[in-house]
Write a protein that holds these residues in place. Structure first.
Motif, mmCIF file in Angstrom:
data_model
loop_
_atom_site.group_PDB
_atom_site.id
_atom_site.type_symbol
_atom_site.label_atom_id
_atom_site.label_comp_id
_atom_site.label_asym_id
_atom_site.label_seq_id
_atom_site.Cartn_x
_atom_site.Cartn_y
_atom_site.Cartn_z
ATOM 1 N N PRO A 44 0.851 -1.164 0.061
ATOM 2 C CA PRO A 44 0.098 0.037 -0.047
ATOM 3 C C PRO A 44 0.781 1.402 -0.059
ATOM 4 C CG PRO A 44 -0.552 -1.504 1.713
ATOM 5 C CD PRO A 44 0.764 -2.189 1.169
ATOM 6 N N GLU A 45 2.043 0.990 0.657
ATOM 7 C CA GLU A 45 2.879 2.241 0.737
ATOM 8 C C GLU A 45 3.502 2.608 -0.614
ATOM 9 O OE1 GLU A 45 3.427 -0.259 2.613
ATOM 10 O OE2 GLU A 45 2.562 0.501 4.528
ATOM 11 N N ALA A 46 3.725 1.523 -1.549
ATOM 12 C CA ALA A 46 4.280 2.014 -2.932
ATOM 13 C C ALA A 46 3.146 2.773 -3.687
ATOM 14 C CB ALA A 46 4.602 0.642 -3.479
ATOM 15 N N PHE A 47 1.769 2.228 -3.420
ATOM 16 C CA PHE A 47 0.740 2.830 -4.296
ATOM 17 C C PHE A 47 0.678 4.210 -3.779
ATOM 18 C CE2 PHE A 47 -4.015 3.097 -5.274
ATOM 19 C CZ PHE A 47 -3.763 2.869 -6.452
ATOM 20 N N ALA A 48 0.739 4.542 -2.694
ATOM 21 C CA ALA A 48 0.603 5.758 -2.216
ATOM 22 C C ALA A 48 1.619 6.865 -2.770
ATOM 23 C CB ALA A 48 0.317 5.700 -0.604
ATOM 24 N N GLN A 49 2.935 6.015 -2.548
ATOM 25 C CA GLN A 49 3.912 7.045 -3.125
ATOM 26 C C GLN A 49 3.966 7.128 -4.608
ATOM 27 O OE1 GLN A 49 7.284 5.464 -1.229
ATOM 28 N NE2 GLN A 49 6.604 6.126 0.758
ATOM 29 N N ASN A 50 3.799 6.032 -5.371
ATOM 30 C CA ASN A 50 4.042 6.028 -6.699
ATOM 31 C C ASN A 50 3.011 5.314 -7.377
ATOM 32 O OD1 ASN A 50 5.066 6.152 -9.565
ATOM 33 N ND2 ASN A 50 7.127 5.813 -8.846
ATOM 34 N N PRO A 51 1.554 5.831 -7.510
ATOM 35 C CA PRO A 51 0.497 5.192 -8.110
ATOM 36 C C PRO A 51 0.766 4.783 -9.391
ATOM 37 C CG PRO A 51 -0.041 7.347 -7.596
ATOM 38 C CD PRO A 51 1.340 7.081 -6.954
ATOM 39 N N ALA A 52 1.294 5.678 -10.226
ATOM 40 C CA ALA A 52 1.676 5.285 -11.693
ATOM 41 C C ALA A 52 2.373 4.247 -12.030
ATOM 42 C CB ALA A 52 2.242 6.735 -12.081
ATOM 43 N N LEU A 53 3.386 3.963 -11.101
ATOM 44 C CA LEU A 53 4.361 2.830 -11.343
ATOM 45 C C LEU A 53 3.288 1.640 -10.899
ATOM 46 C CD1 LEU A 53 7.254 1.310 -11.692
ATOM 47 C CD2 LEU A 53 7.267 1.694 -9.271
ATOM 48 N N VAL A 54 2.803 1.452 -9.967
ATOM 49 C CA VAL A 54 2.078 0.565 -9.486
ATOM 50 C C VAL A 54 0.866 -0.235 -10.356
ATOM 51 C CG1 VAL A 54 0.716 -0.384 -7.568
ATOM 52 C CG2 VAL A 54 2.521 0.795 -6.950
ATOM 53 N N GLN A 55 0.046 1.223 -10.986
ATOM 54 C CA GLN A 55 -0.779 0.693 -11.922
ATOM 55 C C GLN A 55 -0.231 0.087 -13.283
ATOM 56 O OE1 GLN A 55 -3.715 0.679 -10.619
ATOM 57 N NE2 GLN A 55 -4.827 2.541 -10.232
ATOM 58 N N ARG A 56 0.697 0.942 -13.737
ATOM 59 C CA ARG A 56 1.317 0.263 -14.799
ATOM 60 C C ARG A 56 1.924 -1.344 -14.796
ATOM 61 N NH1 ARG A 56 5.055 4.277 -15.520
ATOM 62 N NH2 ARG A 56 6.903 3.167 -14.928
ATOM 63 N N PHE A 57 2.574 -1.508 -13.276
ATOM 64 C CA PHE A 57 2.835 -3.016 -13.246
ATOM 65 C C PHE A 57 1.835 -3.911 -13.261
ATOM 66 C CE2 PHE A 57 3.627 -6.301 -10.245
ATOM 67 C CZ PHE A 57 4.689 -7.053 -10.625
ATOM 68 N N TYR A 58 0.610 -3.172 -12.713
ATOM 69 C CA TYR A 58 -0.543 -4.407 -12.849
ATOM 70 C C TYR A 58 -1.153 -4.207 -13.967
ATOM 71 C CZ TYR A 58 0.485 -5.649 -7.850
ATOM 72 O OH TYR A 58 1.221 -6.042 -6.910
ATOM 73 N N ASN A 59 -1.255 -3.151 -14.800
ATOM 74 C CA ASN A 59 -1.742 -3.007 -16.082
ATOM 75 C C ASN A 59 -1.019 -4.118 -16.957
ATOM 76 O OD1 ASN A 59 -3.655 -1.024 -15.463
ATOM 77 N ND2 ASN A 59 -2.392 0.519 -16.224
ATOM 78 N N LEU A 60 0.219 -4.224 -16.922
ATOM 79 C CA LEU A 60 0.980 -5.216 -17.588
ATOM 80 C C LEU A 60 0.926 -6.508 -17.306
ATOM 81 C CD1 LEU A 60 4.524 -3.172 -17.694
ATOM 82 C CD2 LEU A 60 3.008 -3.803 -19.772
ATOM 83 N N ARG A 61 0.615 -6.801 -15.989
ATOM 84 C CA ARG A 61 0.205 -8.155 -15.586
ATOM 85 C C ARG A 61 -1.125 -8.614 -16.139
ATOM 86 N NH1 ARG A 61 4.525 -6.796 -14.383
ATOM 87 N NH2 ARG A 61 4.721 -7.971 -16.186
ATOM 88 N N ARG A 62 -2.118 -7.841 -15.975
ATOM 89 C CA ARG A 62 -3.555 -7.754 -16.527
ATOM 90 C C ARG A 62 -3.640 -7.889 -17.942
ATOM 91 N NH1 ARG A 62 -5.433 -3.212 -15.114
ATOM 92 N NH2 ARG A 62 -5.665 -3.866 -12.565
ATOM 93 N N ALA A 63 -2.730 -7.218 -18.723
ATOM 94 C CA ALA A 63 -2.673 -7.394 -20.319
ATOM 95 C C ALA A 63 -2.029 -8.747 -20.540
ATOM 96 C CB ALA A 63 -1.998 -6.057 -20.679
ATOM 97 N N GLN A 64 -1.202 -9.123 -19.897
ATOM 98 C CA GLN A 64 -0.558 -10.646 -20.202
ATOM 99 C C GLN A 64 -1.713 -11.627 -20.135
ATOM 100 O OE1 GLN A 64 2.137 -12.047 -17.302
ATOM 101 N NE2 GLN A 64 3.227 -13.488 -18.752
ATOM 102 N N LEU A 65 -2.625 -11.375 -19.428
ATOM 103 C CA LEU A 65 -3.615 -12.321 -19.341
ATOM 104 C C LEU A 65 -4.354 -12.635 -20.608
ATOM 105 C CD1 LEU A 65 -5.446 -11.820 -15.788
ATOM 106 C CD2 LEU A 65 -3.603 -13.405 -16.269
ATOM 107 N N LYS A 66 -4.470 -11.629 -21.334
ATOM 108 C CA LYS A 66 -5.100 -11.612 -22.768
ATOM 109 C C LYS A 66 -4.253 -11.982 -23.971
ATOM 110 C CE LYS A 66 -6.927 -7.032 -22.528
ATOM 111 N NZ LYS A 66 -7.696 -6.041 -22.995
ATOM 112 N N ASP A 67 -3.009 -12.533 -23.705
ATOM 113 C CA ASP A 67 -2.221 -12.983 -24.544
ATOM 114 C C ASP A 67 -2.506 -14.707 -24.782
ATOM 115 O OD1 ASP A 67 -0.058 -14.365 -26.021
ATOM 116 O OD2 ASP A 67 1.570 -13.524 -24.637
ATOM 117 N N PRO A 68 -2.913 -14.646 -26.175
ATOM 118 C CA PRO A 68 -3.386 -16.041 -26.626
ATOM 119 C C PRO A 68 -2.411 -17.122 -26.223
ATOM 120 C CG PRO A 68 -2.915 -14.586 -28.567
ATOM 121 C CD PRO A 68 -2.931 -13.862 -27.471
#
Ligand code: NAD
Length: 235
Positions: A44-68
């Protein structure tokens, strides 16, 4: 083995079961998860300090789920098959946040560390299935406030479904742990709580908690899990 002796099975999985599908574990890369220190992206501390980095990290992981190319492997499928034919109680608890168990067909499944394909509102707790990128400040579809975050249990937060998991472990007469390093609590302590269960560990190598198990199968999950289940059902 007389399977009628085993009415209640609890299975715990970790990142190792998804490794051969192409999702990287983190402790196998010296504590780095996709090149990031865990404390920089999964607290939670990372999200508070650098939300852009944390969202980008999980966006990439979430996008990977769509890889055929990302598909459930033989270990995920074998567990789903076991559940289908098992007549007793069956609970699959995963620490993984990917969706591979569900896609393989597992039903009685608890994601104790959350799900990549879901987000929630920090203000009103609304949970929403989500497959797209999440912005740093994303409005909640329910209350409208800018509070959406990944539905991931970060280090320092309370894992989900713990009462249900503890109750199942207390009754378990078979406990199988697959592809987890045994370093993240409370999951690492489950083997101790399954006090009357026969306990099997399946992993590529010994873990810090291997001594707590009755037996070990050492090798890749895609080989060892289907073989174990086949033997379990035919002996
Ligand atoms: P971990 O990275 O700490 O350990 C992975 C374990 O899997 C190791 O013990 C390793 O020896 C074993 N392993 C690696 N490849 C294997 C294979 N092919 N077959 C069998 N075993 C194999 O993972 P953890 O114990 O699950 O803890 C990591 C935490 O990080 C989890 O709680 C999870 O939330 C998160 N995470 C999730 C994913 C995912 O969703 N797939 C991936 C990385 C991290």
């Amino acid at each position: 083995m007389d399977l009628r002796l085993f009415k209640n099975i609890v299975i715990l999985t970790g990142a190792g079961i998804s490794a051969e599908s192409g999702i990287r574990t983190f402790r196998d890369q010296n504590g780095l998860w996709e090149e990031h220190r865990i404390e920089d992206v999964a607290t939670p501390e990372a999200f508070a300090q650098n939300p852009a980095l944390v969202q980008r990290f999980y966006n990439l992981r979430r996008a990977q789920l769509k890889d055929p190319n990302l598909q459930p492997n033989a270990a995920h499928k074998a567990l789903a098959q076991l559940e289908e034919i098992w007549e007793g109680n069956f609970l699959l608890v995963t620490q993984n946040v990917d969706n591979l168990h569900r896609r393989a067909g597992s039903k009685n499944l608890l994601h104790m560390h959350g799900r990549l394909d879901r987000i929630f509102c920090q203000f009103c707790d609304e949970k929403v299935d989500w497959t797209e990128d999440l912005l740093t400040q994303h409005p909640c579809p329910s209350c409208g406030r800018l509070g959406m975050r990944p539905d991931i249990v970060w280090f320092g937060e309370m894992p989900y479904h713990m009462e249900e998991i503890y109750a199942a472990l207390d009754k378990a007469d078979y406990f199988i742990s697959i592809g987890t390093s045994g370093q993240v609590y409370p999951a690492a302590g489950f083997v101790q709580l399954a006090w009357k269960a026969k306990k099997i560990e399946i992993n590529m190598k010994d873990t810090g908690i291997s001594a707590a198990f009755d037996s070990h199968l050492v090798g890749p999950a895609t080989v060892e899990v289907p073989r174990f289940i086949q033997n379990f059902l035919t002996n």
